[in-house]
Every structure is written in C-alpha cells, then in structure tokens.
Design a protein around this motif. Structure first.
Motif, PDB file in Angstrom:
ATOM      1  N   GLU A 770       0.838  -1.201   0.000  1.00 32.21           N
ATOM      2  CA  GLU A 770       0.000   0.000   0.000  1.00 32.21           C
ATOM      3  C   GLU A 770       0.870   1.246   0.000  1.00 32.21           C
ATOM      4  N   GLU A 789       5.223   5.025   1.330  1.00 34.97           N
ATOM      5  CA  GLU A 789       4.980   3.584   1.223  1.00 34.97           C
ATOM      6  C   GLU A 789       4.714   3.056   2.627  1.00 34.97           C
ATOM      7  N   LEU A 810       9.786   0.722  -3.899  1.00 34.43           N
ATOM      8  CA  LEU A 810       8.973   0.796  -5.115  1.00 34.43           C
ATOM      9  C   LEU A 810       9.880   1.143  -6.291  1.00 34.43           C
ATOM     10  N   VAL A 814       6.705   1.574 -10.962  1.00 34.98           N
ATOM     11  CA  VAL A 814       5.600   1.801 -10.006  1.00 34.98           C
ATOM     12  C   VAL A 814       5.520   3.274  -9.632  1.00 34.98           C
ATOM     13  N   GLN A 817       3.883   5.264 -12.330  1.00 32.65           N
ATOM     14  CA  GLN A 817       2.418   5.063 -12.362  1.00 32.65           C
ATOM     15  C   GLN A 817       1.745   5.893 -11.264  1.00 32.65           C
ATOM     16  N   ILE A 818       2.344   5.886 -10.057  1.00 31.44           N
ATOM     17  CA  ILE A 818       1.768   6.656  -8.934  1.00 31.44           C
ATOM     18  C   ILE A 818       1.701   8.141  -9.310  1.00 31.44           C
ATOM     19  N   HIS A 821      -0.968   8.623 -12.171  1.00 25.98           N
ATOM     20  CA  HIS A 821      -2.348   8.470 -11.664  1.00 25.98           C
ATOM     21  C   HIS A 821      -2.744   9.667 -10.800  1.00 25.98           C
ATOM     22  N   PHE A 839      -3.131   3.944  -2.808  1.00 23.69           N
ATOM     23  CA  PHE A 839      -2.872   2.962  -3.863  1.00 23.69           C
ATOM     24  C   PHE A 839      -2.594   1.574  -3.278  1.00 23.69           C
ATOM     25  N   ILE A 841      -0.491  -1.855  -4.675  1.00 24.77           N
ATOM     26  CA  ILE A 841       0.424  -2.241  -5.758  1.00 24.77           C
ATOM     27  C   ILE A 841       0.597  -3.753  -5.752  1.00 24.77           C
ATOM     28  N   ASP A 844       3.430  -5.165  -9.872  1.00 24.10           N
ATOM     29  CA  ASP A 844       3.895  -3.929 -10.534  1.00 24.10           C
ATOM     30  C   ASP A 844       2.781  -3.117 -11.191  1.00 24.10           C
ATOM     31  N   VAL A 846      -0.341  -0.500 -10.359  1.00 24.52           N
ATOM     32  CA  VAL A 846      -0.814   0.395  -9.293  1.00 24.52           C
ATOM     33  C   VAL A 846      -2.326   0.577  -9.422  1.00 24.52           C
TER      34      VAL A 846
END
Length: 950
Positions: A770, A789, A810, A814, A817-818, A821, A839, A841, A844, A846
């Motif tokens: 998470e 994280e 991460l 990843v 993507q975070i 997003h 999020f 994960i 890989d 998210v």
C-alpha cells in the motif's frame, strides 16, 4: 518582580503522541508557552515527537527537535545547545514531567547547568508520591480520604482487610487514571491489585476508601514569585466521584456549591499550592464534597502543571493560562502582566463568567470491539466538545449538538431509548450516552428521586433536564402555524435546535427557520470578555445566544449583538470539531495554517469550531473566533451575519466536508474544490467511472444495500472481499471477509448500526503493497508533495500503518504510475487545493483504493519531514491568490521519515489488538532514520505482518 534577564534560552518539553488521557490540550498549552516566551525575546528550543501538531511547526520555536522523548534526546539537545539556561516541563502533561524527573535523577540538568522553571522537583515528587502527599495534607490540616500505599501484593491485601470495601486502587506516576479501578468485592480485588501494581512504573499503588456518590470539583490556579495566587476557574463535574474527570460532563462556573463551601475550597486550594513548593506557574487541584448539608471537603489530588482542564478553563474564561504561566516562570509577577482580552486591566484578577460552559467528552468505543464501555476511574474518551450558553440548558444543548454522533441535541429526534430496563441499566452503569439516557428516563416517567438515587447526580441538574422535557411536551401540542413567539423564543433560549423543534411540530427544519426569521427571533453574538462586561474587551471571541428584544424610547425594538461586522473581505474556516480516531489534531494544524495563509492574502479570517483543546480555538489565532458547534444551523447564522467571500471546508476533515452539500445548496461559495468534485470522490460508482474513463486501474468492486445484494455481488468479485459503508470516517465498519457466511454476518451488522447505507464491496488485493500520495492542484497544474509507502501490507488502515517517506521499495515503473495516476485524478476531479490518493500495488500494477480531495491525515507529517509550508501554499491556491507554479518546492530530508502510529489499547485490556481496515490508533510520532540498515527500521519491517487481522 520583573523578567529574569539571565534567562535567554529555554528548553520546552512537549507531550509526544496523542494517547487517551493526554491529548492536544498540551499542544495548545505548549504552543501558547512558546509564543509567550518568544514575545520576551527568549530563544526557544522544543523537543516533541508528534508531527501532527502546530506546536512542532518550524515557525513555533527557534529550534524544533522531532525526537523521541527520552533522556538520550535531551542530552543530544543540551550538547547541541550549551547556551540553554532553563527547562520548562509543565506544558507537556505527565510525559514531560516524568521525563524531567528522570533527567534530574540522572544528573543531566545539573551536569549542563540547566535550571528547572515553572515547578520544582520536590513539588512533583510530593504530588506524585501518594504517601508524601497524604502526609503533607495531614501536616497542613487538609482532609484526605483514608488511604495507604502498597508496594507489594501482600501489603495491598493487608490494607484492604483494614479499610473494607468499596476501595479505589490508584497506581503512582501514571496518566489518565491508567490502571486505576474500583473494587467492590474481595473476589475482584486480587486481579485489580495486580493490574495496578503492574501499571505503576515504580510498582506502587495507593489504596483509598472510595468516596462513591460525592461531588467532584476542580480548581485552576496560578501563582507568581511574590506568592500572589489567583483562581482562574472552578469546574464542577456533573457526574459524581467514581468517573474520571476526563470522562465526566463538566460545568463552569460551579453550579451547586454553597458560597460558604466555595470560599473554604478556595482557601484550601491556595493553602495546598503554597505548601507543595516554591514555584511560579499553574496548578490544578481536585476536591470531593459530601452530597449533604455538611458539604465536607476532601482533597483528592494536586498537579503542579498545566492540566487537561487548563485548556478548557482558558477557553471557558478567556484567560490564557499557559501563556501567563510561562511568563510567571521567567520571573514576572501577575500585576506586571496585562489581561490578554481587555488589554487595559491586569492579569492579577479572577475571571467572571456571565455565561455557562458545558464540556462533554467524545468516545470511540466502536473502534474497540468487545471493550468495557462502563465509565470509571480510568479515562476512555478520545476528545471533547464545549458549549457556551447563557444558561446551563443552552450550553448543554450546544455541547450535545457538537458531538457529531447523529443526534440533534437532547431529545426531540426520535432516537431516544424507550426500553425501561435498558434505561435503568444505562443509569446504573454510566456509559458514553448517559447524558441522553437521563433525558430518556425523565421522558419515560421515572421520578427524579429514583434517577438521583441511582446516579447520585445532583438534583439541580436533574431538574434542568426535566424542564427541557416539559418544554418539549408543551411545544408538541402545537403545529408550526399555531406556535407562539414566546414558546419558540423560550425553546431557542434553552438551546433546542430548529431540527428538534421541527420534530416536535411535525414539520421541516426550514419551516422553523423561516418562522423564526418572520418573528424576528434571531441569534445574537456575545463576547467572552473575562470580566462580565465590566471592562471593554478588545478580543473578538464570540458565542451565540437568543435574547428577548428590548424597546427603545423611540419605539424601536432590538437585541444587542456584540459582534460588529467590518467591511473587509472575509473567509470562514470550518474546524474539525471534537477529536476522534480517524480525525484528530492534524486537521487543527491544517485549519490554523489555513487561517494564517488567508490573513497573508489580506482576508479577515473567521474560525468556527467547538473543540476546547485546540490551537484553532485560541482567541488570537483567527481575526474572529466563533466558539460554536460545527452544526448547520449555527454556521448558517454566522454566514448570514458575516457575509464572507466564501468558506474553506477542505481543512476540517470529514466534519467540515459533510457541510459542503448544504453550503452548495444555499449558494454559499466553497473555496477551492467544488462540492460536485468532493461528492464525486465519495460516490464509489461515479468515481470508478472517472477512473475507467482515464484508463486507471482499480480493484473490481460493486455496491449493495441489502445482504441478498451483497451475496450476489460476491459471486462476481471473488473472495477475499473488503466490505465498507460509504461516507464514513477512519475506516468505520470496514472488514475483509473470506466467505459468504462472514459476508452476510458483517453486512447485517453494518446495516443495523448504519441503516440505509450503501455498502461498497471491493475485491481485496491480498499481499499487495500500500502507498499514498498527497498533492496540491490548481485545476491546471499538479504538484505532488509526498509519496509514502506503508511498511504493513495492504489491508491495514492507512492511519494504523507505519508510513515511510520517501518510499523504500517501489521501482521506477511503479513510482511513475503513482505520479501519473495522481496527476490525472487531481485534474479529472477539478481539484483546487489538496488531494490525498491511496494505492495498492500488486505485480507492478498500481490500483486506486480511494481519493480524498481535501487535507489528509498525512499532510502535517510531510510538511514537517520536508520542512515546507504545504498547507499555506494549498490555501493560497484555494483562495485563487496563487497558482501551484508560483511556489519554490525544496524538500529537505536526508534519509527517511517514518510516521509511526500510537495506540491506546492499555485502556481496553480485553480488546482484540490486531489491526485491520478499521483505524484504531489515537496518535502518531515521527522517526527519522539515515538508511534502511537502521536497526529501528529493520525492527518495524520485520514486524510488518504481525498485527494483520480481518
């Protein structure tokens, strides 16, 4: 005596993470003390490990050390700052006092030539050591309950044999009544004695004769070096002895005390304070008074520090106890200091109240399933509210309206208990809702003498409740068209909300509001001025009430309103109400910074809040403070009176956010993110559609409103499934279920507790990592201020997880993507201000768990870790003064910062301590580590799966 010129640098010890028994009232006291010392040109150095508070903001002290509260940290600070002349330990609760004693015993203060100010060690030892305290009281002729100290199990049994039952066991050197208990029988004595001895850090308990049913009072005192003593406030507990003062409903000024006994109690309190040591500062004294004509007085305890009640007393009277106490500690005498409210009179005075204060605690028993909800010697509440009114009844109603427990006040909402046995049980075993049970008992026809016999609550209070019930019945005989002005005014003066009156009349709340308007029954605002209007007050600190209007010689009628509206442009900031699990002091931090930012933009700032523990309700934080319930009717009247440019709802947690819909409907401007976007993020169906349109992954989900619907959804989703109600706080009612039987059971349970709720069912990504991100957006640009994280796996509530900033595990894919997003969601929601996104994960990929376009629990933590004023910048974006691109982002952090949750499970010994999707932590601390090889990080990481439960 003037200020001591040799004191140029002072160390202040904070109270650490928030736990039950020691909450943000010490953040308030510490913040006041730091400001007070800096006014005098004194260098301030602070140690405190709590990242969520205003107190640990870089602007509050010259040097802020976010370090664990232990002697190792104290030594480091004293080595770094050899110029420190003195330490002030009285602003950080029991934690600060205990640390001060430990450092003294180890010779640390002496070694570094540091003086202890505001208290002396002898005073702490006398008041903490029950034997010494009892012996001293005997010497000075102050009565105490028969008591003896036991350092062993055998000693304890011997004392019990001598005194007989009922008894009270109180461990020495503990906080919030930790480990204390009533013992009614020999059978339970052995277990409770063992618990008490184990709870005491020095393995010692005081066993005293229980004064069950006696009345309880607290006095807040200040003393200077010239031995002037003033009593700032007398607080009466509505509940009799036997319920911890932190869990008691309290009233100021004292209501049921004869003047003769009051004067005697004052003399005893002053005598006690003078006898425990030579020090200048604050003090709290507690007494028990026999509930008969004799009114015998017995001293319970004395605390030579600013107490939990000092914050309440400061807000109740307008006299800033911590601010003045810290000036006394550096040598000033009371007559040399100004009254902070009038600015023209001296601080050597005792405040006069021409209004009534009622404090009601706020509990969170639903977070501790299986906990004993009976109230007793051990404090269990997590927060409190305060109501100010012209009468006890008005203040009581305001306090109940502030609690945010889906009640509109006392009675008249169709939610009262109607089962006789249940009501009797509620009266016999005091619980969180006893204030409502008292009203229900009267409505049921149980006599006041019977209620008094069971509860031992003074008959005066019971008669106040009875009057309210009689008024409710009287109004119920009419409808909206036939209700007289006299009766409607009386109901408003006694604090009944429009919603309650509508319930009595069988009409809409808006009908009652319009009727009031038509009849010119309008709220007026009065000053909290410390001196009952004897002198002119300079400080705009207000409460509301209703007055019968007066007729002027020219025939005009009016009711005096002391709140003068200026022609400046104004912003209202809505506070977060009482602290509770899931919504705590971090939102007070956000509100205060929001106020400061709006002031910097040239706005007159108006704060509305009802929590007496916080810095946001300090009378000189905003330009105007309305100490009122964060309850629609009160807010709307203030808005109509002040006519602001708009209202900020993003900084007050779920409390303020819940009012966005009404503000929008009434055409009141919400600063920053619109109500439409706020609501879209809460509506899981709409939000998922938004994610789908933007090609953002999210766990498979569906909604249900009945157990049957939930079982059908389960066939589509696959177990495990995360079940949660919508529109709730701190993960309330969340659970991971692994089969249909568990699913049905949990859905039935949620719908019983929260009827008509839409349930969200998500496929739970077992074994996922998470993470969460906070960002500021202006509708066009997005700046991510922090990505964290979680050390624990997905499935533990984010508030209960150890969160690491920046992430430690991460990969680049990843992280990208975070970032992508976060930016897409912030823009798609048309966010203007802050947003928090969570999020999961897995493999890989998210996935989005949820998005909250408001200030989050983690914003203060990120701001402290990176040393950046993020809330200030976000507020300026909300106000349209700046774009995100106007600010220079320069986060400063070597290594990692870890947000560590702190729990108060020791208050609930039999509760399941495993963690899951529902939040249980009461506070947090911050830990800085240089690298992932650090032993403390390694230990946290190795324990990450230990507590995971469903």
């Amino acid at each position: 005596m003037p200020k001591r010129k040799e004191l140029k640098s002072i160390l202040l010890i904070g109270s650490g993470p928030i736990i039950i028994g020691q909450a943000c009232e010490f953040d308030y006291s510490g913040s006041q003390a730091l400001r007070s010392l800096r006014e005098e040109g004194i260098e301030t150095i602070l140690i405190n490990s709590n990242p969520a508070t205003i107190m640990t903001d870089p602007s509050m002290a010259d040097h802020v050390y976010l370090l664990p509260l232990n002697t190792k940290s104290i030594k480091k600070i004293l080595d770094d700052h050899p110029q420190i002349d003195a330490v002030l330990p009285t602003m950080g609760g029991q934690t600060a006092l205990n640390l001060c004693i430990e450092a003294d015993q180890k010779g640390i203060w002496e070694e570094h030539n540091v003086e202890i100010i505001g208290v002396d060690i002898d005073a702490i030892n006398i008041t903490e050591d029950r034997d010494q305290f009892k012996a001293l009281m005997g010497e000075i002729g102050v009565p105490v309950a028969p008591a003896a100290t036991a350092k062993s199990f055998l000693q304890g049994k011997k004392i019990a044999q001598e005194f007989g039952f009922p008894l009270v066991i109180r461990p020495s050197f503990t906080l919030g009544g930790y480990g204390a208990s009533f013992v009614h029988t020999e059978k339970e004595f052995e277990e409770l004695l063992t618990r008490g001895l184990e709870a005491s850090p020095i393995h010692e308990v005081l066993i005293d004769k229980a004064l069950l049913g006696w009345k309880e009072y607290e006095l807040e005192l200040l003393r200077d070096d010239n031995d002037n003593v003033v009593i700032i406030c007398t607080i009466e507990n509505m509940d009799p002895m036997g319920i911890h003062t932190g869990d008691s409903i309290t009233v100021a000024p004292a209501m049921t005390l004869s003047d003769r006994t009051y004067q005697k109690m004052r003399d005893l309190a002053i005598h006690m304070m003078r006898s425990i040591g030579e020090f200048a500062g604050g003090c709290n004294v507690q007494f028990a008074v026999s509930p008969d004509e004799k009114e015998e007085i017995i001293a319970i305890e004395i605390n030579p520090r600013v107490s939990r009640s000092s914050a309440l007393a400061s807000k109740a009277t307008g006299y800033p106890i911590a601010k003045i106490a810290s000036k006394l500690a550096i040598g000033y005498s009371l007559d040399e200091l100004d009254n902070q409210i009038t600015k023209t009179t001296s601080a050597l005075f005792e405040p006069t109240l021409d209004y009534v204060i009622v404090k009601i605690p706020r509990w969170n028993f639903d977070k501790f399933e299986g906990s004993d909800r009976t109230l007793g010697l051990q404090m269990k509440s997590v927060g409190e509210v305060m109501g100010i009114g012209r009468s006890f009844q008005e203040a009581l109603h305001k306090a109940t309206q502030s609690l945010e427990i889906k009640r509109n006040g006392l009675g008249a909402d169709g939610k009262g208990y109607t089962d006789y046995n249940k009501v009797i049980d509620k009266l016999t075993h005091a619980s969180w809702d006893r204030v409502f049970a008292l009203y229900d008992a009267i409505a049921m026809g149980i006599s006041l003498s019977r209620i008094h016999e069971i509860t031992r609550i003074d008959m005066w209070y019971l008669k106040q409740f009875e009057e309210l019930y009689h008024l409710e019945k009287e109004i119920g005989k009419f409808d909206i068209s036939t209700l007289s002005r006299k009766l409607l005014l009386e109901a408003k003066q006694k604090g009944f909300a429009d919603r309650q009156i509508a319930h009595m009349l069988g009409c809409l709340e808006s009908d009652v509001y319009n009727k009031r308007d038509e009849m010119n029954i309008n709220r007026v605002f009065k000053l909290v001025d410390t001196c009952a209007a004897e002198f002119k007050a300079e400080t705009p600190y207000y409460y509301s009430t209703f007055e019968a209007d007066m007729q002027l010689p020219n025939g005009d009628r009016f009711a005096q309103n002391e709140s003068v509206v200026t022609d400046k442009k104004k912003i209202i900031v809505l506070g977060s109400g009482p602290n509770r699990i899931g919504q705590g002091i971090e939102f007070d931090y956000c509100c205060v910074h929001g106020v400061y930012a709006a002031q910097e933009c040239g706005y007159e700032t108006i704060m509305i809040n009802c929590n007496p523990e916080t810095v946001s309700t300090d009378f000189d934080t905003a330009d105007k403070l309305y100490f009122e319930p964060v309850f629609w009717e009160h807010i709307y009247d203030i808005i109509r009176h002040e006519k602001p440019e708009g209202v900020i709802v993003q900084l007050g947690g779920q409390t303020a956010l819940k009012l966005a819909e009404k503000l929008d409907r009434y055409g009141i401007k919400i600063m920053g993110t619109s109500y439409k976007a706020l609501d879209l993020a809460e509506d899981r169906g709409e939000f998922s559609r938004l994610l789908k349109d933007n090609n953002i992954p999210y766990p498979k989900f569906d909604t249900a409103t009945t157990p049957d619907e939930a079982l059908k959804v389960a066939d589509e989703l696959d177990f495990p499934i995360l079940v949660r109600p919508s529109y709730v706080l701190g993960g309330q009612g969340m659970k991971i279920v692994i089969n249909k039987e568990e699913l049905e059971q949990h859905v039935v349970d949620i719908l019983r507790k929260i009827p008509n709720n839409v349930l969200l069912l998500d496929h739970y990504l077992d074994g996922a990592i998470e993470a969460e991100a906070d960002a500021i957006c202006d509708g066009e640009n997005v700046q991510i201020i922090g990505i964290m994280e979680h050390i624990e796996p997905c499935g533990i509530h984010s508030g209960d997880s150890n969160a690491t900033l920046p992430p430690f595990n991460l990969g680049d894919l990843v992280m990208q993507q975070i970032k992508d997003h976060t930016k897409k969601i912030a823009l798609a929601l048309e966010t203007v201000g802050l947003i928090n996104i969570q999020f999961a994960i897995k493999d890989d990929v998210v996935y989005i768990i949820e998005a909250n376009p408001r200030a989050s629990r983690t914003v203060p933590f990120i701001a402290k870790a990176y040393q950046q004023p993020y809330v200030n910048w976000a507020t300026k974006v909300m106000l349209g003064e700046n774009k995100v691109t106007d600010f220079h982002y320069n986060p400063k952090l070597d290594g990692y910062a870890i947000k560590q949750p702190v729990f108060s499970f020791n208050k609930f010994p039999n509760v399941d301590k495993r963690l899951g999707p529902e939040m249980k932590s009461t506070g947090e601390s911050i830990l800085f580590v240089d690298s992932l090889k650090d032993d403390e990080f390694y230990e946290l990481y190795s324990r990450r799966r230990m507590y995971l439960s469903r």
